[in-house]
Design a protein around this motif. Structure first.
Motif, PDB file in Angstrom:
ATOM      1  N   ASP A  51       0.780  -1.071   0.249  1.00  0.00           N
ATOM      2  CA  ASP A  51      -0.252   0.179   0.187  1.00  0.00           C
ATOM      3  C   ASP A  51       0.772   1.079   0.284  1.00  0.00           C
ATOM      4  OD1 ASP A  51      -2.674  -1.466  -0.053  1.00  0.00           O
ATOM      5  OD2 ASP A  51      -2.282  -1.561   2.216  1.00  0.00           O
ATOM      6  N   ARG A  52       1.866   0.948   1.032  1.00  0.00           N
ATOM      7  CA  ARG A  52       2.467   2.482   1.148  1.00  0.00           C
ATOM      8  C   ARG A  52       3.476   2.668  -0.429  1.00  0.00           C
ATOM      9  NH1 ARG A  52       2.100   7.168   3.126  1.00  0.00           N
ATOM     10  NH2 ARG A  52       1.262   5.859   5.188  1.00  0.00           N
ATOM     11  N   MET A  53       3.828   1.230  -0.826  1.00  0.00           N
ATOM     12  CA  MET A  53       4.851   1.505  -2.108  1.00  0.00           C
ATOM     13  C   MET A  53       3.877   2.165  -3.054  1.00  0.00           C
ATOM     14  SD  MET A  53       6.491  -1.954  -2.617  1.00  0.00           S
ATOM     15  CE  MET A  53       6.776  -2.128  -4.230  1.00  0.00           C
ATOM     16  N   ALA A  54       2.260   1.874  -3.452  1.00  0.00           N
ATOM     17  CA  ALA A  54       1.843   2.575  -4.111  1.00  0.00           C
ATOM     18  C   ALA A  54       1.370   3.889  -3.892  1.00  0.00           C
ATOM     19  CB  ALA A  54       0.186   1.691  -4.080  1.00  0.00           C
ATOM     20  N   MET A  55       1.624   4.222  -2.824  1.00  0.00           N
ATOM     21  CA  MET A  55       1.255   5.824  -2.594  1.00  0.00           C
ATOM     22  C   MET A  55       2.343   6.713  -2.521  1.00  0.00           C
ATOM     23  SD  MET A  55      -0.520   5.701   1.195  1.00  0.00           S
ATOM     24  CE  MET A  55      -0.918   4.299   1.941  1.00  0.00           C
ATOM     25  N   TRP A  56       3.896   5.668  -2.808  1.00  0.00           N
ATOM     26  CA  TRP A  56       4.906   6.796  -3.130  1.00  0.00           C
ATOM     27  C   TRP A  56       4.792   7.042  -4.355  1.00  0.00           C
ATOM     28  CZ3 TRP A  56       7.689   9.664   0.541  1.00  0.00           C
ATOM     29  CH2 TRP A  56       8.747   9.825  -0.036  1.00  0.00           C
ATOM     30  N   ALA A  57       4.873   5.955  -4.792  1.00  0.00           N
ATOM     31  CA  ALA A  57       5.074   5.971  -6.043  1.00  0.00           C
ATOM     32  C   ALA A  57       4.488   6.865  -7.464  1.00  0.00           C
ATOM     33  CB  ALA A  57       4.523   4.773  -6.944  1.00  0.00           C
ATOM     34  N   LYS A  58       2.853   7.247  -6.665  1.00  0.00           N
ATOM     35  CA  LYS A  58       2.159   7.915  -6.968  1.00  0.00           C
ATOM     36  C   LYS A  58       2.159   9.422  -6.415  1.00  0.00           C
ATOM     37  CE  LYS A  58      -3.277   9.211  -7.158  1.00  0.00           C
ATOM     38  NZ  LYS A  58      -4.884   9.244  -6.798  1.00  0.00           N
ATOM     39  N   LYS A  59       2.715   9.158  -5.399  1.00  0.00           N
ATOM     40  CA  LYS A  59       4.141  10.713  -5.148  1.00  0.00           C
ATOM     41  C   LYS A  59       4.703  11.451  -5.137  1.00  0.00           C
ATOM     42  CE  LYS A  59       5.327  12.923  -1.087  1.00  0.00           C
ATOM     43  NZ  LYS A  59       6.030  12.726   0.434  1.00  0.00           N
ATOM     44  N   VAL A  60       5.234  10.866  -5.870  1.00  0.00           N
ATOM     45  CA  VAL A  60       6.479  10.792  -6.817  1.00  0.00           C
ATOM     46  C   VAL A  60       6.318  11.025  -8.500  1.00  0.00           C
ATOM     47  CG1 VAL A  60       7.489  10.037  -5.361  1.00  0.00           C
ATOM     48  CG2 VAL A  60       8.262   8.829  -7.010  1.00  0.00           C
ATOM     49  N   GLY A  61       5.586  10.751  -8.851  1.00  0.00           N
ATOM     50  CA  GLY A  61       4.795  11.317 -10.754  1.00  0.00           C
ATOM     51  C   GLY A  61       5.186   9.875 -11.657  1.00  0.00           C
ATOM     52  N   GLY A  62       5.287   8.886 -10.461  1.00  0.00           N
ATOM     53  CA  GLY A  62       5.836   7.694 -11.467  1.00  0.00           C
ATOM     54  C   GLY A  62       6.800   6.550 -10.737  1.00  0.00           C
ATOM     55  N   ILE A  63       7.006   5.472 -11.029  1.00  0.00           N
ATOM     56  CA  ILE A  63       8.209   5.490 -10.772  1.00  0.00           C
ATOM     57  C   ILE A  63       8.302   4.692 -12.375  1.00  0.00           C
ATOM     58  CG2 ILE A  63       8.851   4.988  -8.762  1.00  0.00           C
ATOM     59  CD1 ILE A  63       7.298   1.955  -8.650  1.00  0.00           C
ATOM     60  N   HIS A  64       9.628   3.812 -12.138  1.00  0.00           N
ATOM     61  CA  HIS A  64       9.990   3.107 -13.894  1.00  0.00           C
ATOM     62  C   HIS A  64      10.153   1.435 -13.460  1.00  0.00           C
ATOM     63  CE1 HIS A  64      11.382   7.760 -13.821  1.00  0.00           C
ATOM     64  NE2 HIS A  64      10.915   6.696 -15.539  1.00  0.00           N
ATOM     65  N   PHE A  65      10.293   1.182 -12.376  1.00  0.00           N
ATOM     66  CA  PHE A  65      10.209  -0.100 -12.176  1.00  0.00           C
ATOM     67  C   PHE A  65      10.169  -0.061 -10.699  1.00  0.00           C
ATOM     68  CE2 PHE A  65      14.430   1.598 -13.108  1.00  0.00           C
ATOM     69  CZ  PHE A  65      15.215   0.574 -12.224  1.00  0.00           C
ATOM     70  N   VAL A  66      10.197  -1.620 -10.380  1.00  0.00           N
ATOM     71  CA  VAL A  66      10.366  -1.939  -8.453  1.00  0.00           C
ATOM     72  C   VAL A  66      11.397  -3.206  -8.786  1.00  0.00           C
ATOM     73  CG1 VAL A  66       9.886  -3.485  -7.116  1.00  0.00           C
ATOM     74  CG2 VAL A  66       7.981  -1.779  -8.115  1.00  0.00           C
ATOM     75  N   MET A  67      12.829  -2.963  -8.350  1.00  0.00           N
ATOM     76  CA  MET A  67      13.652  -4.038  -8.112  1.00  0.00           C
ATOM     77  C   MET A  67      13.013  -5.755  -6.949  1.00  0.00           C
ATOM     78  SD  MET A  67      15.762  -3.967 -10.424  1.00  0.00           S
ATOM     79  CE  MET A  67      17.248  -4.472  -9.641  1.00  0.00           C
ATOM     80  N   GLU A  68      12.455  -6.275  -7.619  1.00  0.00           N
ATOM     81  CA  GLU A  68      12.105  -7.097  -5.854  1.00  0.00           C
ATOM     82  C   GLU A  68      13.318  -8.448  -5.586  1.00  0.00           C
ATOM     83  OE1 GLU A  68       9.113 -11.105  -5.691  1.00  0.00           O
ATOM     84  OE2 GLU A  68       7.974  -9.175  -7.173  1.00  0.00           O
ATOM     85  N   LEU A  69      14.377  -8.501  -4.759  1.00  0.00           N
ATOM     86  CA  LEU A  69      15.501  -9.374  -4.357  1.00  0.00           C
ATOM     87  C   LEU A  69      15.228 -10.261  -3.889  1.00  0.00           C
ATOM     88  CD1 LEU A  69      17.668  -6.220  -3.914  1.00  0.00           C
ATOM     89  CD2 LEU A  69      17.092  -7.219  -5.943  1.00  0.00           C
ATOM     90  N   GLY A  70      13.683 -11.169  -4.534  1.00  0.00           N
ATOM     91  CA  GLY A  70      14.389 -12.998  -3.702  1.00  0.00           C
ATOM     92  C   GLY A  70      14.014 -13.647  -2.605  1.00  0.00           C
ATOM     93  N   ASP A  71      13.194 -14.635  -2.237  1.00  0.00           N
ATOM     94  CA  ASP A  71      12.378 -14.705  -1.579  1.00  0.00           C
ATOM     95  C   ASP A  71      10.863 -14.693  -1.635  1.00  0.00           C
ATOM     96  OD1 ASP A  71      14.296 -16.119  -0.841  1.00  0.00           O
ATOM     97  OD2 ASP A  71      14.353 -15.245   1.577  1.00  0.00           O
ATOM     98  N   ASN A  72      10.690 -14.239  -3.139  1.00  0.00           N
ATOM     99  CA  ASN A  72       9.685 -14.403  -3.374  1.00  0.00           C
ATOM    100  C   ASN A  72       7.752 -14.724  -2.821  1.00  0.00           C
ATOM    101  OD1 ASN A  72      11.266 -12.431  -5.102  1.00  0.00           O
ATOM    102  ND2 ASN A  72      11.779 -15.039  -6.647  1.00  0.00           N
ATOM    103  N   PHE A  73       7.955 -16.208  -2.747  1.00  0.00           N
ATOM    104  CA  PHE A  73       7.361 -17.047  -2.269  1.00  0.00           C
ATOM    105  C   PHE A  73       7.525 -17.597  -1.325  1.00  0.00           C
ATOM    106  CE2 PHE A  73       6.361 -16.201  -7.451  1.00  0.00           C
ATOM    107  CZ  PHE A  73       5.288 -15.773  -6.449  1.00  0.00           C
ATOM    108  N   TYR A  74       6.945 -17.381   0.018  1.00  0.00           N
ATOM    109  CA  TYR A  74       7.693 -18.703   1.281  1.00  0.00           C
ATOM    110  C   TYR A  74       6.645 -19.361   1.149  1.00  0.00           C
ATOM    111  CZ  TYR A  74      10.345 -14.560   3.496  1.00  0.00           C
ATOM    112  OH  TYR A  74      11.505 -13.890   3.461  1.00  0.00           O
ATOM    113  N   ASP A  75       6.729 -20.459   2.119  1.00  0.00           N
ATOM    114  CA  ASP A  75       7.994 -20.440   2.699  1.00  0.00           C
ATOM    115  C   ASP A  75       8.979 -21.870   1.752  1.00  0.00           C
ATOM    116  OD1 ASP A  75       8.423 -19.490   5.254  1.00  0.00           O
ATOM    117  OD2 ASP A  75       7.298 -20.797   6.159  1.00  0.00           O
ATOM    118  N   TYR A  76       8.355 -21.914   0.541  1.00  0.00           N
ATOM    119  CA  TYR A  76       8.872 -23.184  -0.340  1.00  0.00           C
ATOM    120  C   TYR A  76       8.751 -22.724  -1.952  1.00  0.00           C
ATOM    121  CZ  TYR A  76       9.238 -25.621   4.152  1.00  0.00           C
ATOM    122  OH  TYR A  76       9.120 -26.517   5.221  1.00  0.00           O
ATOM    123  N   GLY A  77       8.878 -21.673  -2.163  1.00  0.00           N
ATOM    124  CA  GLY A  77       8.871 -21.533  -2.892  1.00  0.00           C
ATOM    125  C   GLY A  77       7.200 -21.614  -4.427  1.00  0.00           C
ATOM    126  N   ILE A  78       7.783 -22.063  -5.223  1.00  0.00           N
ATOM    127  CA  ILE A  78       6.198 -22.322  -6.231  1.00  0.00           C
ATOM    128  C   ILE A  78       6.544 -23.828  -6.855  1.00  0.00           C
ATOM    129  CG2 ILE A  78       5.125 -20.306  -6.231  1.00  0.00           C
ATOM    130  CD1 ILE A  78       6.935 -21.647  -8.716  1.00  0.00           C
TER     131      ILE A  78
END
Length: 326
Positions: A51-78
């Motif tokens: 929720d805060r990421m979304a609000m912040w991205a809107k506040k700054v006029g848009g972001i270009h991308f997100v870096m998601e640096l692992g442990d994308n799915f707890y606890d045993y991946g997909i």
């Protein structure tokens, strides 16, 4: 390995089409946002941070991308590319219009408990999930300038081995040949980059004062390469907090940006004395908070990283300056 090279104009047109026209490249760094493996497959921290990421991205006029640096799915991946966790833990969480941008993904140790190849295959099925290979390069233009930023996206589990709640420190790669091939590739990518800013990005930290502490294989192998090629630093997750560590040698300053509390929070400072004296500049882990992330804004003259809580508090900022290449 797959190569991803994007111009700012094409990136903007391919995503929201409504980014503010200015002189900065804007993105968010998160890690360890993998929800839960039981219903409802999310956690309050994951939702609060989203929720805060979304609000912040809107506040700054848009972001270009997100870096998601692992442990994308707890606890045993997909399990496979049809796994409902893609929808329940990722697509149904990051639904805000301001977050409909490319998300660049690497795998963490929990992903490697499952099927990382399926996570890579999911790139073909999602509008924003971008995970072309186990490791891959990224390059971005900074608008209205000749400046660029390069990321060498790496798989630290392949390099270092598996870690979990029992084995806190990786004990070595399962496939020595695969690790060696990736080290050669990393060296080549770092050596060839002429970018204004140059970071490696992976799940495990090089330096950390928290529960897992420094990753010894990255300290012995990656850190010297970062110095050798006059890089800007390393971005990571793994420890469930926010940290900034910084070290300078022979005129090269490395910034270690750790963002690992987009789903879990851990207050441990068990390795406070395991990093070189004076390198730990900032550490935050509030068990009452709903998480946090790092927002980065890069211009031709500086790159500013801002550490933000899910409640919207700005905790800390640090500035990375352009590389001085020989």
């Amino acid at each position: 390995m797959a190569t991803v090279t994007l111009s700012l104009v094409l990136l903007a047109l391919a995503t929201t089409g409504c980014l503010a026209s200015d002189d900065t490249l804007r993105f968010i760094v998160i890690g360890d946002n993998g929800g839960a493996d039981t219903f409802p497959y999310t956690t309050p921290l994951e939702l609060g941070t989203a929720d805060r990421m979304a609000m912040w991205a809107k506040k700054v006029g848009g972001i270009h991308f997100v870096m998601e640096l692992g442990d994308n799915f707890y606890d045993y991946g997909i399990k496979d590319v049809e796994d409902a966790r893609f929808q329940n833990t990722f697509e149904d969480v990051y639904t805000a219009p301001s977050l409909q941008v490319p998300w660049y993904i690497v795998a963490g140790n929990h992903d490697h408990r499952g099927n990382v190849s399926a996570e890579i295959m999911y790139t073909k099925m999602s509008n924003k999930w971008r995970f072309p290979d186990f490791y891959y390069p990224l390059s971005f233009n900074i608008p209205n300038s000749n400046a660029t930023i390069d990321f060498v996206m790496i798989d630290t589990v392949v390099l270092c081995g598996q870690a979990d709640d029992v084995i806190l420190h990786p004990e070595g790669p399962e496939d020595v040949k695969a690790a060696a091939s990736q080290w050669v590739w990393i060296d080549e990518q770092l050596r060839s980059s002429k970018a204004t800013y140059l970071f490696t990005a992976g799940h495990y930290p090089v330096l950390s004062i928290a529960e897992h502490g420094p990753t010894l294989a990255l300290v012995s192998m990656l850190q010297p390469l970062l110095y050798k090629h006059r890089a800007s630093g390393h971005m990571c997750g793994h420890d469930h907090n926010l940290q900034h560590l910084q070290e300078t040698k022979d005129g090269v300053t490395l910034d270690f940006i750790l963002s690992g509390c987009a789903d879990k929070m851990d207050t441990s400072e068990a390795h406070k004395t395991s990093v070189p004296e004076g390198t730990s500049k900032f550490h935050w882990a509030d068990p009452t908070s709903k998480g946090g992330f790092v927002y980065v804004e890069a211009s031709a003259s500086k790159m500013v990283s801002t550490y933000i809580t899910a409640e919207g508090d700005i905790l800390y900022t640090t500035t990375t300056y352009p590389r001085e290449l020989n």
